[in-house]
Design an enzyme around this catalytic site. Structure first.
Site, mmCIF file in Angstrom:
data_model
loop_
_atom_site.group_PDB
_atom_site.id
_atom_site.type_symbol
_atom_site.label_atom_id
_atom_site.label_comp_id
_atom_site.label_asym_id
_atom_site.label_seq_id
_atom_site.Cartn_x
_atom_site.Cartn_y
_atom_site.Cartn_z
ATOM 1 N N ASP A 50 1.270 -1.032 -0.086
ATOM 2 C CA ASP A 50 -0.291 -0.273 0.454
ATOM 3 C C ASP A 50 0.702 1.338 -0.301
ATOM 4 O O ASP A 50 2.089 1.184 1.233
ATOM 5 C CB ASP A 50 -1.067 0.245 1.040
ATOM 6 N N HIS B 16 3.690 -2.167 3.765
ATOM 7 C CA HIS B 16 3.248 -0.648 3.748
ATOM 8 C C HIS B 16 4.452 -0.418 2.335
ATOM 9 O O HIS B 16 5.405 -0.638 4.101
ATOM 10 C CB HIS B 16 2.384 -0.095 4.563
#
Length: 262
Positions: free
Chosen positions: A80, A229
């Site tokens: 992400d 992430h």
């Protein structure tokens, strides 16, 4: 607005003689019921589960992805990218050196702020996925707004890279509803959740590469969709070792385009 609508529907159902339990069941089936994605983690190679989370039927009927093919020792690497923290370049360097495909779910902010990194992702064979333009709660906005959120990202990435089609979306913060997933489907997307993750997004709570390595490797399982992430320095530092040791256990890294078709 949503709360008023729910209360009005509840009052109506009670007025026509439904019991509280029946009203609760009806509310649970509402296409606007909001869910926060969660799962029972994998341990010792066993499969994770969403059976007790209350939304499995919503995931299934919208062909959203929680797991890949659980009969195969395969893993789908997903990142992400809401904003840049200096670690996407070393992540891309590692993926290139290890010849591993990944998908990067980008927001509108990321596309505007980091066009060269987005172009590099595509140039090096990775997928770019849709993480919405402004990172809203998708269950709280209209179908038209969902379409606009997704189209703005797709068009911006297409302008940068020449890649017109975008197939995969990750709902911001893992918040969704049946209606939101249907709206994403109608816009041409398959929603991608995850079957392995850890608290890696807090840039003020990074605990070192060894911590990241242990958190990821302890959840390894067939058909894994791994969420990382890109803002995490721990992930960037541990990624090469994670890839090497995952392969040593017989796993193959695959692109989301190789997922079983719904």
């Amino acid at each position: 607005m949503m709360r008023r609508w729910t209360l009005a529907v509840t009052a109506l159902l009670v007025s026509i003689g439904l019991t509280c339990t029946e009203v609760k069941d009806a509310a649970a089936q509402s296409p606007d019921r909001t869910f926060h994605f969660g799962f029972k983690r994998s341990q010792n190679g066993q499969l994770p589960s969403i059976n007790e989370e209350g939304f499995k039927d919503v995931i299934d009927r919208n062909h959203a992805v929680f797991l890949g093919d659980t009969k195969q020792k395969e893993i789908y690497l997903t990142f992400d990218n809401g904003y840049e923290n200096g670690y996407t370049k070393p992540i891309l360097d590692t993926l290139k050196a290890k010849q591993v495909p990944a998908i990067f779910f980008v927001t509108g902010h990321y596309v505007k702020d980091q066009p060269e990194l987005v172009k590099r992702m595509v140039a090096e064979g990775h997928l770019v996925g849709n993480h919405s333009w402004s990172h809203p709660d998708m269950s709280a906005i209209s179908d038209g707004q969902i379409k606009t959120e997704l189209e703005r990202v797709r068009a911006a990435v297409a302008k940068l890279t020449g890649i017109e089609k975008m197939e995969f979306v990750r709902p911001p913060r893992g918040i969704f509803s049946d209606r939101a997933l249907k709206a994403s489907n109608a816009a041409g997307y398959r929603s991608i959740f995850w079957s392995a993750a850890y608290k890696d997004w807090d840039t003020n709570d990074q605990r070192g590469a060894e911590y990241a390595y242990q958190k990821v490797m302890s959840q390894l399982h067939p058909g894994e969709v791994l969420l990382l992430h890109s803002v995490s320095k721990d992930n960037a530092a541990a990624l090469g070792r994670i890839i090497d040791d995952t392969r040593k256990q017989g796993y193959t890294f695959k692109a989301l385009t190789e997922l079983p078709k719904p």
